[in-house]
Design an enzyme around this catalytic site. Structure first.
Site, PDB file in Angstrom:
ATOM      1  N   GLU A 188       0.846  -1.015  -0.151  1.00 20.30           N
ATOM      2  CA  GLU A 188       0.086   0.084  -0.018  1.00 20.30           C
ATOM      3  C   GLU A 188       0.852   1.386  -0.064  1.00 20.30           C
ATOM      4  OE1 GLU A 188      -4.093   1.555   2.284  1.00 20.30           O
ATOM      5  OE2 GLU A 188      -2.422   0.774   3.350  1.00 20.30           O
ATOM      6  N   GLY A 322       3.312   2.133  10.664  1.00 18.66           N
ATOM      7  CA  GLY A 322       2.943   1.622  12.010  1.00 18.66           C
ATOM      8  C   GLY A 322       2.398   0.190  11.983  1.00 18.66           C
ATOM      9  N   MET A 324      -0.011  -2.624   8.656  1.00 21.26           N
ATOM     10  CA  MET A 324      -0.589  -2.776   7.595  1.00 21.26           C
ATOM     11  C   MET A 324      -1.625  -4.000   7.580  1.00 21.26           C
ATOM     12  SD  MET A 324      -0.912  -1.793   4.530  1.00 21.26           S
ATOM     13  CE  MET A 324      -1.915  -2.576   3.315  1.00 21.26           C
ATOM     14  N   GLU A 325      -2.637  -3.483   6.908  1.00 24.55           N
ATOM     15  CA  GLU A 325      -4.141  -4.421   7.043  1.00 24.55           C
ATOM     16  C   GLU A 325      -4.135  -5.654   5.910  1.00 24.55           C
ATOM     17  OE1 GLU A 325      -5.468  -0.894   4.688  1.00 24.55           O
ATOM     18  OE2 GLU A 325      -3.931  -1.226   6.438  1.00 24.55           O
ATOM     19  N   HIS A 358      -6.973  -1.317  15.056  1.00 26.54           N
ATOM     20  CA  HIS A 358      -7.147  -0.443  13.729  1.00 26.54           C
ATOM     21  C   HIS A 358      -7.126  -1.492  12.587  1.00 26.54           C
ATOM     22  CE1 HIS A 358      -6.129   3.179  11.426  1.00 26.54           C
ATOM     23  NE2 HIS A 358      -5.921   2.374  10.553  1.00 26.54           N
ATOM     24  N   GLU A 359      -6.032  -2.500  12.589  1.00 29.35           N
ATOM     25  CA  GLU A 359      -5.723  -3.373  11.404  1.00 29.35           C
ATOM     26  C   GLU A 359      -6.929  -4.318  11.377  1.00 29.35           C
ATOM     27  OE1 GLU A 359      -3.799  -2.184   9.582  1.00 29.35           O
ATOM     28  OE2 GLU A 359      -3.069  -0.679  11.192  1.00 29.35           O
ATOM     29  N   HIS A 362      -9.814  -3.035   9.511  1.00 28.53           N
ATOM     30  CA  HIS A 362      -9.678  -2.803   8.137  1.00 28.53           C
ATOM     31  C   HIS A 362     -10.223  -4.186   7.327  1.00 28.53           C
ATOM     32  CE1 HIS A 362      -7.896   0.724   6.963  1.00 28.53           C
ATOM     33  NE2 HIS A 362      -6.655   0.860   7.908  1.00 28.53           N
ATOM     34  N   GLU A 381      -9.190   4.709   6.222  1.00 32.19           N
ATOM     35  CA  GLU A 381      -8.668   5.069   7.209  1.00 32.19           C
ATOM     36  C   GLU A 381      -9.174   5.692   8.429  1.00 32.19           C
ATOM     37  OE1 GLU A 381      -5.807   3.591   7.769  1.00 32.19           O
ATOM     38  OE2 GLU A 381      -5.074   2.988   5.927  1.00 32.19           O
TER      39      GLU A 381
END
Length: 949
Positions: A188, A322, A324-325, A358-359, A362, A381
């Site tokens: 990404e 930080g 990645m999903e 957070h991930e 996603h 995001e």
């Protein structure tokens, strides 16, 4: 049919889009059958003349939509000795419009052969390349790609990247000093094309069958479960992975390494594993348990089963982002995933929990439903940032995550108050522009406007709307309007779960009419019309409030620093206002649609406070005595207002000083109440407004005023500082605040703090680092120790030795706070080499040094001297570059420094950073600092001289 396909369909039984998924499975099986037959075709040798040419074909930045990929069969073979890789990809295409050329993305790949595979014999294709557009075109004079299905094959090779994107090399050092290599991916936003030729845009979703070749000393991991491992000649092994669901190229992932893992099955039957380097596997348990909890939460919350059989979390030693999903294989910095109960701080635990939340969010927002193009990145995001707070608040209430949401909105407003800001949804085309979208506007502002919308619609309606959005658009791509449609007319909808709302009584007439004040309940609620004002224009409003008896006069205008107000006359928002008064703590609501309006109170009040708990993305100015009344209330009994309301008042009044709406002395008078404050948000916001003022003075010859302001701050919080214990006791917020206060006190050389920190450091050093320090005050102790050369060297040695990322982070921060400028110069320069300090840690180190009053010049000199190397390593437009540009310069406040910064960046070529948005932000910040100092230094001096605590 693969085992995965069976599992997938079983889990999808209750999903409205099951028929779509069945069709997808059947198409996959057809594609695999075709590819199996085609794989029997013998390979052709590349022709002697070569098949790569460079011509003036009509390349454009975006690929044409007339050719779409359906399935990739990808083979990747990295060589971790020579740091190269080879590969081959067969892509099944759907040609929707007859064409002579197939355009796709490729970057820095040597393509040795390109074929169109057919039922009779392969057809060699010519390859034409555009480096500027990062594309290739495939064609043959004797061939036209007719409408229908086609399969192309490309064989390629490249070096493993020495950056942090594409398919890149990484290393780690064992306890015995052995350096081991690995290869991992970060695609990404636009780097899948650097690993294999592909249609590298989010709208080109396809299925992927991935095979990875490796040596027996390594393992491989990818998005899907491994089906089998085949032994090849020469001792090589080839791992075959199950076919993926339909997804975008930027979510593809594969890693070749020697990691170990631990695993656990979720309540919904998903196999969850955490992978780390072997010597750190003992630090993986917290992340594993957290991932299980959160994945189960999202599965239930969204009412959509997680569609893959497994979810891996991998801690990568060299990692720029930080986290990645990647679907089914999320990747993280080691410091973002690994936790040790004895060594990691409460802040570490909170941060790790949030980043996993957070991930995993996603996996639904971004992976299952993906924005059509990067202009709507915030749909990924902003939602993931918002959901990390929603999910952690419910699953881990003891972490008190909501105490930190306001900070995200304040951070976004700092960027959004400048002319260089951009709408949440804004046009982008080239890769550098796309990378610049990964900023505080997309993440933090996106989350804040979603939080405002949730409060406006009510959490129940908002939740049902986003579930509708996810279910209606699963495995598809969306634009802004799709979300707004899903959130409109929840109660009138007959689809999905609206019946649940009606059954709960949410949609009853009494529920609607109970809403107080003027909420336009009689109107048809047009969510799109409201939210377009927040996503399609930059900035945010300032709401001016004037109370005259029972009448409250409202006016909105754009909040903008340092610009002609006339330039903002066209900006208008639909603002969901909330307010409480001195007479009633019941939240009242008012939708402000016009530039001016009036609301009516049932009785006169002493004060009115708008934007309750700062749930709205706007700031408020209280005219004609409004601020005075609120300041009196804070001084008499500040607990009448919530901690978030108090923090928002502190934030708002200092922002109003910046644009001349409120004089500085009034803002400082409000700050006096802080001597009685104990909650984390108001305290840290007080620091957040006042510390930057003396940081400006540290970089100018203003020692007297600088020390006066520092003394004021010290006196303001001395009572709270003295109440702190050097332990790990208390709630999460109390423990995080303790670290904040004690670090401030020691850096300010407050005697009791310095003495305790020195004593603890000496004992720790005498024990050779074996004595356990309380995790929440360890940074304070390290920072004190780093002030001497002997202590600094000792800490550096412990940094080299420790296997605990949390300990490394704390030591690195302490080293950067040291007054020993020569040590810092050496450390920064070593950061480029990556042997002592991992290079991905360099941006945060440079920014930290730039705040150091004894060493700030080093950071700016380093940035200028090594600009080209930094851009090559971190990528133009990346958040790492942007954070350094803004972070290193945002405490300058002289015209000389302004000219210096402008001159440097204007001397660069366009492709090397001259046009970056972050450069514009940096210049605007310095200009604003100059204006602030010119206007307010005399006022500040006078006020400090006349006020002592």
């Amino acid at each position: 049919m693969s085992a995965f396909s069976l599992r997938f369909r079983e889990k999808a039984v209750d999903c409205p889009s099951v028929s779509l998924l069945e069709k997808q499975d059947n198409r996959i099986m057809l594609q695999l059958s075709v590819l199996l037959l085609l794989s029997l075709v013998p390979p052709l040798e590349a022709n002697d003349n070569g098949n790569t040419t460079f011509t003036s074909l009509p390349f454009k930045m975006r690929l044409p939509d007339s050719v779409r990929p359906l399935h990739y069969d990808l083979l990747i073979h990295p060589n971790l000795t020579f740091l190269t890789f080879t590969g081959s990809v067969q892509i099944q295409l759907e040609v929707r419009q007859e064409t002579k050329h197939i355009f796709l993305n490729s970057k820095n790949l040597h393509i040795s052969r390109a074929l169109r595979l057919g039922s009779r014999h392969p057809h060699l294709l010519q390859l034409q390349e555009s480096e500027h557009f990062e594309q290739i075109a495939l064609s043959s004079e004797s061939l036209t790609f007719t409408r229908g299905l086609h399969v192309i094959q490309l064989d390629f090779s490249a070096n493993l990247s020495d950056t942090f994107h594409g398919f890149y090399k990484g290393t780690y050092t064992t306890r015995n000093g052995e350096v081991r290599a690995l290869a991992s991916t970060q695609f990404e936003p636009t780097h899948a094309r650097a690993a294999f030729p592909c249609f590298d845009e989010p709208g080109f979703k396809a299925n992927f069958s991935i095979r990875v070749r490796r040596e027996s000393r390594h393992i491989s991991i990818s998005n899907m479960p491994k089906l089998k491992t085949v032994e090849l000649a020469g001792g090589l092994l080839e791992d075959h992975y199950d076919v993926t669901v339909k997804m975008s190229t930027y979510l593809v992932a594969f890693i070749v390494c020697d990691f170990l893992s631990i695993s656990k099955r979720s309540q919904h039957g998903v196999e969850i594993s955490v992978y780390t380097v072997p010597e750190k596997i003992s630090q993986a348990e917290y992340a594993l348990n957290t991932a299980v909890t959160l994945l189960d939460f999202y599965d239930d919350y969204f009412d959509i089963p997680y569609p893959l059989p497994k979810q891996d979390l991998a801690a990568i030693p060299d990692f720029q982002s930080g986290a990645m999903e990647n679907w089914g294989l999320t990747t993280y910095r080691e410091s973002g995933l690994l936790f040790d109960p004895e060594r990691s701080s409460t802040s570490d635990k909170l941060g790790i929990t949030k980043v996993i939340a957070h991930e995993l969010a996603h996996q639904w927002f971004g992976n299952l439903v993906t924005m059509q193009w990067w202009n709507d990145l915030w749909l990924n995001e902003g939602f993931a940032k918002f959901m990390e707070f929603v999910s952690v608040n419910i699953t881990y209430p003891e972490l008190q995550v909501n105490d930190y949401f306001l900070e995200k909105c304040f951070t976004a407003m700092g960027v959004d108050s400048l002319s260089s800001s951009h709408p949440i949804s804004t046009p982008v085309e080239n890769p550098a522009q796309i990378r610049e979208m990964f900023d505080d506007v997309s993440y933090q502002k996106g989350a804040c406007v979603l939080n405002m919308l949730r409060d406006f619609l009510t959490p129940e309606a908002f939740k049902m709307g986003i579930i509708r959005y996810l279910k209606n658009h699963s495995y598809q791509n969306t634009v802004n309007a799709d979300l707004w449609y899903s959130l409109t007319n929840i109660c009138q909808s007959d689809d999905l779960d609206s019946g649940r709302l009606k059954a709960d009584g949410f949609c009853s007439d009494s529920k609607s009419s109970a809403s107080a004040s003027k909420w336009y309940m009689d109107d048809d609620l047009n969510v799109k019309a409201i939210m377009d004002t927040w996503t399609l224009q930059e900035g945010f409003p300032i709401i001016s409030v004037e109370v005259k008896g029972r009448e409250v006069y409202l006016k909105q205008e754009r909040y903008l620093k340092g610009a002609d107000p006339a330039k903002n006359s066209s900006f208008l928002w639909q603002v969901p206002l909330t307010y409480i008064t001195s007479s009633s703590s019941s939240v009242q609501r008012f939708l402000l649609k016009n530039r001016k309006d009036v609301l009516y109170l049932p009785a006169e009040v002493e004060w009115i406070k708008f934007n309750v708990d700062m749930r709205g993305y706007y700031i408020v100015h209280y005219e004609t005595g409004g601020w005075d009344a609120l300041i009196r209330q804070l001084q008499q009994n500040h607990t009448v207002l919530s901690g978030n309301d108090r923090a928002s008042l502190i934030h708002n009044i200092f922002q109003l000083v910046s644009i001349g709406k409120v004089p500085l002395d009034k803002a400082l008078s409000l700050s006096l109440y802080l001597r009685y404050e104990t909650e984390i948000m108001p305290v840290t916001q007080g620091f957040g407004e006042l510390v930057p003022l003396y940081k400006l003075m540290e970089k100018r010859d203003m020692a007297t005023l600088e020390h006066q302001l520092k003394s004021y701050l010290m006196n303001l919080f001395q009572r709270l500082i003295n109440a702190q214990r050097w332990s790990d006791e208390g709630s999460v917020s109390e423990r995080i605040l303790r670290n904040y206060l004690l670090l401030f006190a020691c850096v300010r050389r407050y005697g009791p703090c310095v003495q305790t920190a020195q004593e603890l450091f000496q004992k720790w050093k005498e024990s050779d680092g074996k004595m356990r320090l309380p995790a929440d005050v360890r940074l304070v102790v390290y920072t004190e120790g780093a002030r001497t050369e002997e202590g600094w060297d000792f800490l550096l040695e412990k940094y080299r030795q420790t296997l605990y990322p949390s300990e490394k982070s704390q030591i690195k921060a302490a080293l950067s706070y040291s007054p020993l400028a020569d040590k810092l110069k050496w450390l920064i320069e070593r950061g480029l080499e990556g042997d002592i300090l991992k290079t991905h840690e360099l941006p945060s180190l440079v920014i930290s040094v730039s705040k150091n009053p004894q060493a700030y010049k080093l950071a700016w000199d380093f940035l200028r001297t090594n600009w080209q190397k930094l851009v090559q390593k971190f990528d133009l437009g990346s958040s790492s570059i942007s954070r350094m540009v803004v972070g290193v310069t945002n405490q300058y406040s002289t015209r000389e420094k302004l000219v210096e910064v402008q001159s440097f960046f204007s001397s660069l070529e366009q492709g090397m950073g001259a046009g970056l948005r972050s450069v514009q932000q940096a210049v605007e910040n310095i200009e604003e600092n100059i204006r602030w100092m010119d206007k307010n230094v005399p006022l500040l001096t006078h006020w400090l001289n006349s006020h002592s605590i």
